[in-house]
Design a protein around this motif. Sequence first.
Motif, short mmCIF file in Angstrom:
data_model
loop_
_atom_site.label_atom_id
_atom_site.label_comp_id
_atom_site.label_asym_id
_atom_site.label_seq_id
_atom_site.Cartn_x
_atom_site.Cartn_y
_atom_site.Cartn_z
N GLY A 155 0.82 -1.21 0.00
CA GLY A 155 0.00 0.00 0.00
C GLY A 155 0.85 1.25 0.00
N MET A 156 1.94 1.24 0.77
CA MET A 156 2.83 2.42 0.82
C MET A 156 3.45 2.69 -0.56
SD MET A 156 4.84 2.15 4.46
CE MET A 156 5.90 3.56 4.14
N ALA A 157 3.93 1.62 -1.21
CA ALA A 157 4.57 1.81 -2.52
C ALA A 157 3.55 2.30 -3.54
CB ALA A 157 5.22 0.50 -2.98
N ALA A 158 2.36 1.68 -3.53
CA ALA A 158 1.31 2.10 -4.48
C ALA A 158 0.96 3.56 -4.24
CB ALA A 158 0.08 1.20 -4.33
N ALA A 159 0.77 3.92 -2.97
CA ALA A 159 0.35 5.29 -2.63
C ALA A 159 1.42 6.30 -3.06
CB ALA A 159 0.10 5.40 -1.13
N GLN A 160 2.68 5.97 -2.80
CA GLN A 160 3.73 6.93 -3.16
C GLN A 160 3.81 7.13 -4.67
OE1 GLN A 160 8.06 6.29 -2.13
NE2 GLN A 160 7.78 8.34 -1.25
N GLN A 161 3.73 6.04 -5.42
CA GLN A 161 3.81 6.16 -6.88
C GLN A 161 2.61 6.94 -7.43
OE1 GLN A 161 7.05 5.40 -7.16
NE2 GLN A 161 6.67 4.31 -9.06
N LEU A 162 1.42 6.65 -6.90
CA LEU A 162 0.21 7.32 -7.40
C LEU A 162 0.23 8.81 -7.07
CD1 LEU A 162 -2.33 4.49 -6.55
CD2 LEU A 162 -1.93 5.44 -8.84
N ALA A 163 0.71 9.14 -5.86
CA ALA A 163 0.80 10.56 -5.48
C ALA A 163 1.80 11.29 -6.38
CB ALA A 163 1.19 10.68 -4.01
N ARG A 164 2.90 10.63 -6.68
CA ARG A 164 3.92 11.26 -7.54
C ARG A 164 3.40 11.43 -8.97
NH1 ARG A 164 9.53 8.46 -5.22
NH2 ARG A 164 9.54 9.67 -3.29
N ALA A 165 2.42 10.59 -9.35
CA ALA A 165 1.81 10.75 -10.68
C ALA A 165 0.76 11.87 -10.68
CB ALA A 165 1.19 9.43 -11.12
N GLY A 166 0.50 12.46 -9.51
CA GLY A 166 -0.40 13.61 -9.45
C GLY A 166 -1.81 13.32 -8.96
N HIS A 167 -2.06 12.06 -8.54
CA HIS A 167 -3.40 11.73 -8.04
C HIS A 167 -3.53 12.09 -6.56
CE1 HIS A 167 -3.91 9.72 -11.82
NE2 HIS A 167 -2.92 8.87 -11.58
N SER A 168 -4.76 12.32 -6.14
CA SER A 168 -5.01 12.54 -4.70
C SER A 168 -5.19 11.18 -4.06
CB SER A 168 -6.27 13.38 -4.50
OG SER A 168 -6.07 14.64 -5.06
N VAL A 169 -4.30 10.84 -3.15
CA VAL A 169 -4.29 9.48 -2.58
C VAL A 169 -4.64 9.51 -1.09
CG1 VAL A 169 -2.91 7.39 -2.22
CG2 VAL A 169 -2.49 8.83 -4.24
N THR A 170 -5.58 8.65 -0.71
CA THR A 170 -5.91 8.49 0.71
C THR A 170 -5.67 7.03 1.08
OG1 THR A 170 -7.63 10.15 0.47
CG2 THR A 170 -7.70 8.80 2.46
N VAL A 171 -4.87 6.81 2.13
CA VAL A 171 -4.59 5.45 2.60
C VAL A 171 -5.42 5.19 3.85
CG1 VAL A 171 -2.82 3.86 3.46
CG2 VAL A 171 -2.23 5.53 1.70
N PHE A 172 -6.21 4.12 3.82
CA PHE A 172 -7.01 3.73 4.98
C PHE A 172 -6.32 2.55 5.68
CE2 PHE A 172 -9.88 5.76 2.05
CZ PHE A 172 -10.67 6.56 2.87
N GLU A 173 -6.12 2.67 6.98
CA GLU A 173 -5.42 1.63 7.74
C GLU A 173 -6.22 1.33 9.01
OE1 GLU A 173 -2.70 -0.55 7.56
OE2 GLU A 173 -3.68 -1.11 9.43
N LYS A 174 -6.51 0.05 9.23
CA LYS A 174 -7.32 -0.27 10.41
C LYS A 174 -6.53 -0.23 11.70
CE LYS A 174 -7.43 -5.29 9.63
NZ LYS A 174 -6.40 -5.88 10.45
N SER A 175 -5.21 -0.42 11.64
CA SER A 175 -4.41 -0.33 12.86
C SER A 175 -4.24 1.13 13.27
CB SER A 175 -3.02 -0.93 12.64
OG SER A 175 -3.13 -2.30 12.39
N ASP A 176 -3.68 1.30 14.47
CA ASP A 176 -3.49 2.67 14.97
C ASP A 176 -2.25 3.33 14.36
OD1 ASP A 176 -1.75 0.98 16.26
OD2 ASP A 176 -2.02 1.85 18.24
N ARG A 177 -1.39 2.55 13.70
CA ARG A 177 -0.21 3.12 13.07
C ARG A 177 -0.06 2.55 11.66
NH1 ARG A 177 1.93 2.23 18.42
NH2 ARG A 177 2.56 4.18 19.44
N VAL A 178 0.66 3.28 10.83
CA VAL A 178 0.88 2.89 9.43
C VAL A 178 2.07 1.93 9.33
CG1 VAL A 178 1.70 3.86 7.24
CG2 VAL A 178 -0.11 5.02 8.51
#
Length: 477
Positions: A155-178
């Motif tokens: 999820g971290m790798a996907a989110a970073q690549q997508l954000a760098r491509a200019g998309h607005s990225v929101t990561v949802f995580e059920k734990s209290d930390r990423v």
Amino acid sequence: MGKATGFLELDRKDRGYDAPAERLKHYREFIVPHDEASLKGQASRCMNCGIPYCHNGCPVNNQIPDWNHLVYESDWREALDNLHSTNNFPEFTGRVCPAPCEAACTLNIVDQPVTIKSIECAIVDKGWKEGWIEPQVPAKKTGRSVAVVGSGPAGMAAAQQLARAGHSVTVFEKSDRVGGLLRYGIPDFKMEKHLINRRLVQMMAEGVDFRTSVEVGVTVSVDSLKENFDAVVLSGGAEDPRPIGIPGFELPGVRFAMEFLTQQNKRVAGDDEIRAAPRGSLTATGKHVVVIGGGDTGSDCVGTSNRQGALSVTQLEIMPRPPEKEDKALTWPNWPLKLRTSSSHEEGVTREFAVLTKRVVGQNDVTGLECVRVEWVDGKMQEVPGSEFVIKADLILLAMGFVGPRKQGLLEQAGVDLDARGNVKGNTVDYKTSVDGIFACGDMRRGQSLVVWAIREGRQCARAVDEALMGVTELPR
Ligand SMILES: Cc1cc2nc3c(=O)[nH]c(=O)nc-3n(C[C@H](O)[C@H](O)[C@H](O)COP(=O)(O)OP(=O)(O)OC[C@H]3O[C@@H](n4cnc5c(N)ncnc54)[C@H](O)[C@@H]3O)c2cc1C
Ligand code: SF4
């Protein structure tokens, strides 16, 4: 190739460890890194092979001979850029990857592979130290939005690549930390968690929005994500642990490894006992511990039990003891089956192979584990008559792997097809699931695997999402 004769002049010399007696006193990393001069020497051993098997052996296809050369030339900055061009988080893999690249290295045919993993780790550690690693904020935004479910390495790798491509990225995580299993599975003594935190700072500056303590399928629905985002990436890992099902398994002293490991990582993070262990504290202190399962998770339970002050630690594996050394003619350049002794094993454990567990012994709680030795006849496992024995145990940790992703909540709501193994069905070309607009990557798609595979899938999935949203993509595969 820095030095044509490097591999003839120098032997392999890898990073060292602090002595077990010292490192058992704490939960910090204990690797002793190379100094720059010896690292340059090690990099000079690379032969810049015409067919670099290391590059194919590496799941993210790191351009290993190129950065070996750059390190030999002391061009660390260029080496860092090269490394980052294929791997978002080399500081994670430089610490916890089993390094299939080294198994595949041509010099490994004579047991002397280039110290690829140590060189990778040194490049990125130096990059952070020098302040070279900065947010890469996209020049323009696309106006498209992506929800990423799960914040492990995929999820971290996907989110970073997508954000760098200019998309607005929101990561949802059920734990209290990423961080997924990087945060709450892998112990701090293998990888300290500030390494994740500084990547989060970088990613937030790049525009990634992290929402922790939000379980998709419970706290928010999959339908609401589909309504509010242009694409959804499922990267929730393979969390269902393999159960044991022998008589007595329901006794309180029989626990899943992840419960035990997560609690300790939370304690190290500074959480008080209630926050670390809301359902009651679980430690190995003063106990005879038996770990069932011979893999990474089992090894992490061994290292954690010893740090907590277990009286004894025994690790059981149902498969026969593998050979000390592989037959290179048969296995190279592939990942060989051989006995692997981790730093946690070196710290103290009795390892038993070809052992089947039969019954947990105890009335109100565990007092022992009844086992029998097994052998393989015509490929079939058979119990050895008269070989039954009981191991004294107060705590039994189940580390027999994971059967796949959890189905309740997220996957039920998403309605995606599963493959024959119970993972989310999707290929490695477009990473699409059976439901339009929903993609999947990492352990949730491929089943229990490695950090480096999760990073590869996260990167490739991001490219597929970008292409689906924009019609074209410039993200690398
Ligand atoms: C104890 C242990 C030790 C390991 N050691 C190593 C090692 O040394 N080297 C190595 O390469 N690999 C190791 N692995 C394997 C490696 O950690 C995994 O392969 C990798 O983390 C998978 O990454 P992922 O992003 O696919 O999933 P994960 O890391 O599992 O992350 C998935 C995340 O999704 C979240 N999530 C799930 N469902 C939802 C939902 N509905 N809503 C919101 N969030 C959700 C989870 O809470 C989790 O944070 C180890 C695994 C374990 C268990
Ligand atoms: S296989 Fe080994 S020696 Fe050959 S290029 Fe790769 S790291 Fe260098």
